[in-house]
Structure formats: C-alpha cells, structure tokens
Design a protein around this motif. Structure first.
Motif: not given
Length: 228
Positions: A96-99, A105-109, A192-195, A207-211
């Motif tokens: 899951t993509a935690e928006l 965060r950065t890529w290493p974390t 929906r999620r609020r950002l 909400p979104r996910g990475f694939y």
C-alpha cells in the motif's frame, strides 16, 4: 511425495528454500488439503487466496504488517500468476502506498525499498482453462535488486513521491514509472483520504498501491527461468 506443512517459521534462507522446493510441482488443491483449507472455484472474489495459502504453507508470520513476510530473514514473498509460457499475467502488488509517508520519507527508509530488498518470487500456473485446485506451483527463487535495478526502482519511487508532495497525486496514472507504478487501491470511489501538499494546501484522494510492472517481473522471471 505429499506436501507436509512445517510448524514453525524458517530459521534461515536455506531452510526457506528447502520448503519452497518441496512445493515445486504441487497443486494448490494438494497444498490446501494438507493445510485443511478449501479452494475457491474462482479467484475473482478471492484474489488473495494464493498468497495466503503460500504464506501458511511456508509459515510466513508478517501477514499484513508493514514488514517482510519472513521478518527474521528480511524476505518478502510475491506470488506471480503465469501463462503456460512462463510469463506473468498481471502486475505484482508491492505494498500500500502510504501517502502521508511519501510526503516525508526518502527512498532508503521507504516501505517499497523494505519490501523489495529481498524477495521470494513464487510462480503459479494461472491459465483460465485450469481449475484453481489443479494449478501447479512453479520453481520459486530469491531475488535481490542489482544496483541498476534498485536505481530504476528508486527513480520511479522518487518521481511518484515528488508529484505527491506537489499535490499532483490525482495526475498520477498507471502510465507513470518505468518499472514501478502506482494505482488506486480501494473498494470504491468513496474511500477517500485527506492529504496536504508541501505548501499546506489540503485535498482528498483515493488510497493507492505500488505495483511492479509486468514487463519488469517478466524480465526477472526470464533471468531465473531462462525464458526465451
């Protein structure tokens, strides 16, 4: 030889791969029977069945937690439905993509890097002409991204993160990313999620996910299974 389910999580990668080898050629029905589980006649409404069955067969313990499926080993497992020619039929869900997380965060974390640092890929027959119970488990293999592969994953992750920080999340489509894509992952449009973007402006989104793209997974399978 019938599959005999282990009782405890694997204590090493060697033990994990011994279990993986014991599943090679087994049908989903045979594994389900050994575990005392039923097999659905269709995966249309049970898309998670194969992954859950393999987790039980190999004694993965993370389940839905934001950590690798085998926490002690740092290994994530991904089942890959394949055609008769050994090629994946679909993209591979990463996490899951935690928006909110992508905002800071950065890529290493990142969760994506944590999930993809060491992966057990499990190919599964998925031709629609084969009953679910009769689909066989292929030769699973462990994968660690090469420096070039990780650089490609990082570039795609950072591109998605930058657009989200700028408030352009709804402009992202499955066409973005060379090897890693982001897609909506929700039961309906009401989830929906609020950002807030990097200037503090609030907005709502799905909400979104990475694939992993199918072409990238196919490339990995071809390297391991020597596909033409």
């Amino acid at each position: 030889m019938p599959f005999v389910p282990p009782l405890l999580p694997p204590s090493s990668e060697e033990e994990l791969m011994q279990r993986v080898q014991s599943l090679w050629g087994c049908t989903l029905g045979e594994v389900a029977r050994a575990l005392g589980r039923d097999v659905p006649t269709s995966l249309a409404r049970d898309k998670g069945f194969v992954g859950i069955l393999l987790e039980a067969a190999l004694v993965a313990t993370a389940t839905s937690k934001p950590e690798p499926d085998f926490p002690r080993l740092g290994v994530e497992m991904k089942s890959v439905p394949i055609d008769p020619d050994g090629r994946p039929r679909e993209t591979t869900f990463v996490c899951t993509a935690e928006l909110d997380e992508l905002m800071s965060r950065t890529w290493p974390t990142s969760r994506v890097k944590k999930k993809l640092s060491r992966v057990l890929f499990m190919p599964i027959e998925a031709h629609p002409g084969i009953d679910v119970k009769d689909r066989r488990i292929g030769a699973g293999f462990l994968w660690t991204p090469s420096p070039e592969e990780e650089a490609a994953l990082q570039a795609d992750w950072e591109m998605h993160a930058d657009l989200i920080r700028q408030g352009f999340v709804d402009a992202l489509t499955a066409e973005h990313g060379e090897v890693l894509q982001m897609r909506p992952k929700a039961a309906n449009n009401k989830a929906r999620r609020r950002l807030s973007d990097d200037e503090g402006e609030g907005y709502e989104t799905l909400p979104r996910g990475f694939y992993l793209r199918r072409g990238f997974t196919e490339y990995l399978l071809s390297q391991q299974l020597h596909l033409p």
